[in-house]
Design a protein around this motif. Structure first.
Motif, PDB file in Angstrom:
ATOM      1  N   ILE A   1       3.455  -0.814   5.734  1.00 41.22           N
ATOM      2  CA  ILE A   1       2.012  -1.289   5.999  1.00 41.22           C
ATOM      3  C   ILE A   1       1.727  -2.796   5.831  1.00 41.22           C
ATOM      4  O   ILE A   1       2.449  -3.484   5.246  1.00 41.22           O
ATOM      5  N   GLN A   2       0.483  -3.336   6.429  1.00 39.40           N
ATOM      6  CA  GLN A   2      -0.085  -4.552   6.166  1.00 39.40           C
ATOM      7  C   GLN A   2      -1.059  -4.448   5.040  1.00 39.40           C
ATOM      8  O   GLN A   2      -1.957  -3.577   4.965  1.00 39.40           O
TER       9      GLN A   2
ATOM     10  N   ALA B   1      -1.077   4.324   9.423  1.00 37.97           N
ATOM     11  CA  ALA B   1       0.274   3.749   9.830  1.00 37.97           C
ATOM     12  C   ALA B   1       1.249   4.994   9.615  1.00 37.97           C
ATOM     13  O   ALA B   1       2.368   4.616   8.890  1.00 37.97           O
ATOM     14  N   GLY B   2       0.941   6.182   9.736  1.00 38.29           N
ATOM     15  CA  GLY B   2       1.898   7.111   9.476  1.00 38.29           C
ATOM     16  C   GLY B   2       2.183   7.703   8.308  1.00 38.29           C
ATOM     17  O   GLY B   2       2.702   8.762   7.884  1.00 38.29           O
ATOM     18  N   GLY B   3       1.338   7.296   7.294  1.00 41.50           N
ATOM     19  CA  GLY B   3       1.341   7.641   5.935  1.00 41.50           C
ATOM     20  C   GLY B   3      -0.004   8.489   5.778  1.00 41.50           C
ATOM     21  O   GLY B   3      -1.128   8.267   6.333  1.00 41.50           O
TER      22      GLY B   3
ATOM     23  N   CYS C   1      -0.102  -6.592  -3.771  1.00 46.41           N
ATOM     24  CA  CYS C   1       0.968  -7.136  -2.514  1.00 46.41           C
ATOM     25  C   CYS C   1       0.145  -8.095  -1.432  1.00 46.41           C
ATOM     26  O   CYS C   1      -0.895  -8.171  -1.566  1.00 46.41           O
ATOM     27  N   SER C   2       0.960  -8.582  -0.635  1.00 51.60           N
ATOM     28  CA  SER C   2       0.477  -9.275   0.416  1.00 51.60           C
ATOM     29  C   SER C   2       1.331  -9.231   1.606  1.00 51.60           C
ATOM     30  O   SER C   2       2.660  -9.053   1.454  1.00 51.60           O
ATOM     31  N   GLY C   3       0.721  -8.988   2.902  1.00 50.17           N
ATOM     32  CA  GLY C   3       1.766  -9.178   4.023  1.00 50.17           C
ATOM     33  C   GLY C   3       2.102  -7.813   4.086  1.00 50.17           C
ATOM     34  O   GLY C   3       1.465  -6.801   3.704  1.00 50.17           O
ATOM     35  N   THR C   4       3.453  -7.858   4.984  1.00 50.27           N
ATOM     36  CA  THR C   4       3.934  -6.695   5.159  1.00 50.27           C
ATOM     37  C   THR C   4       4.820  -6.084   3.970  1.00 50.27           C
ATOM     38  O   THR C   4       5.836  -6.783   3.862  1.00 50.27           O
TER      39      THR C   4
END
Lengths: 253, 100
Positions: free
Chosen positions: B69-70, B36-38, B53-56
């Motif tokens: 990121i997801q 994702a570009g990272g 975390c969860s989701g975006t």
């Protein structure tokens, strides 16, 4: 978008850098799946020279054209490698996938652990951090262009920059020019994005042989003068001893 | 190869400490991956963060850049990379322990 490798290879009386570059190009294609462009124009400026410990001789060192990499590269995204950097894995694929304008190694280490690389990872009396020009990844951004323009300026005014950074050796090195250029462009904050692992290095005084397609044996003496060896498998490295790498290239597994 | 070289070759011992350090450095590179570009380092720190975390979500990558990121997707990639590399590292580590 095109991606490829670029290797500068200028032979001198003892070292066949072009043969090394050709051999490296095969490894690059096999592991990274990209083509290689070899820059090997005839060089007439032999004012730069250095001591090659494995040959026990001072010889011409045609290293000054590296600053032209941005213009010389036919690719949109370019992986510049020294002819003596051995690609034995797909490690560099990671930086090719990274969303960075320019990357290079910040740290190198001796694979035998015999030599402390603190002195190699800094330069000059002021111990400036060194970024290695052995492997450079860049795209066609303005930032990348400025790095090479700054390196050119530093090379063209080497005596001046040598004095500022208190570098005792008169010989111009691309590592020094790159480090100074990166520091200049980052406002001397030393916050330069780099490849997030260290560069394995095999010293000229250690014996390097190839044991299999991507396996190499390094023989050395430990600080107690006892014979020791290790093996590098599926591991990229910088072969600092050109003579032994030349032998491997001449008779590869 | 002359006799002296043959003797030296036979007497040479595998340097376990140096080999272990090379393996550590080698797998430090293999734990690193782009997404994702990272740029990310698969390991306990990243995995723990992603579990929170969860989701975006936006998290900092290795270059301290914020990247959207997801969480679940990056977690799956990171845990897979982490385990693959650790397994390969273990095999090489055990092989090196058997060297004379």
């Amino acid at each position: 978008m095109t991606t490829g490798a670029l290797i500068f290879a200028h032979n001198n009386d003892h070292i066949d850098y072009v043969a090394m570059a050709r051999w490296s190009a095969q490894n690059i294609q096999r592991h990274l799946g990209i083509p290689t462009h070899i820059v090997t124009d005839t060089v007439t400026d032999d004012s730069n020279s250095r001591w090659f410990g494995d040959y026990n001789v001072n010889m011409a060192w045609y290293n000054q054209s590296r600053v032209t990499a941005y213009d010389a590269s036919p690719w949109d995204c370019t992986l510049v490698l020294d002819a003596d950097y051995v690609v034995a894995s797909d490690q560099l694929q990671t930086i090719m996938d990274a969303d960075q304008d320019f990357l290079c190694f910040r740290r190198a280490y001796d694979v035998t652990s015999v030599n402390d690389f603190v002195g190699h990872n800094t330069f000059g009396d002021v111990r400036m951090p060194m970024w290695w020009a052995t492997v450079m990844w860049f795209n066609r951004s303005r930032h990348s262009q400025l790095i090479f323009e700054a390196m050119t300026m530093i090379r063209n005014n080497w005596t001046h920059y040598r004095r500022i950074y208190k570098i005792n050796q008169a010989t111009y090195r691309n590592d020094h020019a790159l480090s100074i250029a990166l520091c200049l462009l980052q406002g001397h904050t030393l916050t330069v994005p780099a490849i997030p692992w260290s560069m394995a290095s095999v010293m000229p005084e250690h014996r390097l042989t190839q044991t299999d397609l991507d396996s190499y044996r390094v023989e050395f003496e430990d600080p107690m003068q006892r014979s020791r060896w290790i093996e590098l498998h599926d591991q990229d490295f910088h072969a600092m001893g050109k003579q032994q790498l030349g032998d491997i290239v001449a008779n590869p597994c | 190869m002359d006799t002296n070289q043959l003797v030296a070759h036979a007497r040479a011992r595998f340097e376990h400490e140096a080999a272990r350090r090379v393996l550590r450095e080698k797998y430090q590179a293999k734990f690193t991956f782009a997404h994702a570009g990272g740029m990310w380092l698969a390991g306990p720190e990243l995995l723990t963060l992603l579990k929170l975390c969860s989701g975006t979500v936006v998290v900092q990558d290795l270059y301290e850049n914020p990247v959207k990121i997801q969480a679940e997707e990056l977690y799956e990639l990171a845990v897979q990379r982490w385990q693959e590399c650790l397994n390969a590292w273990l095999i090489e580590y055990e092989q090196s322990n058997q060297q004379r």
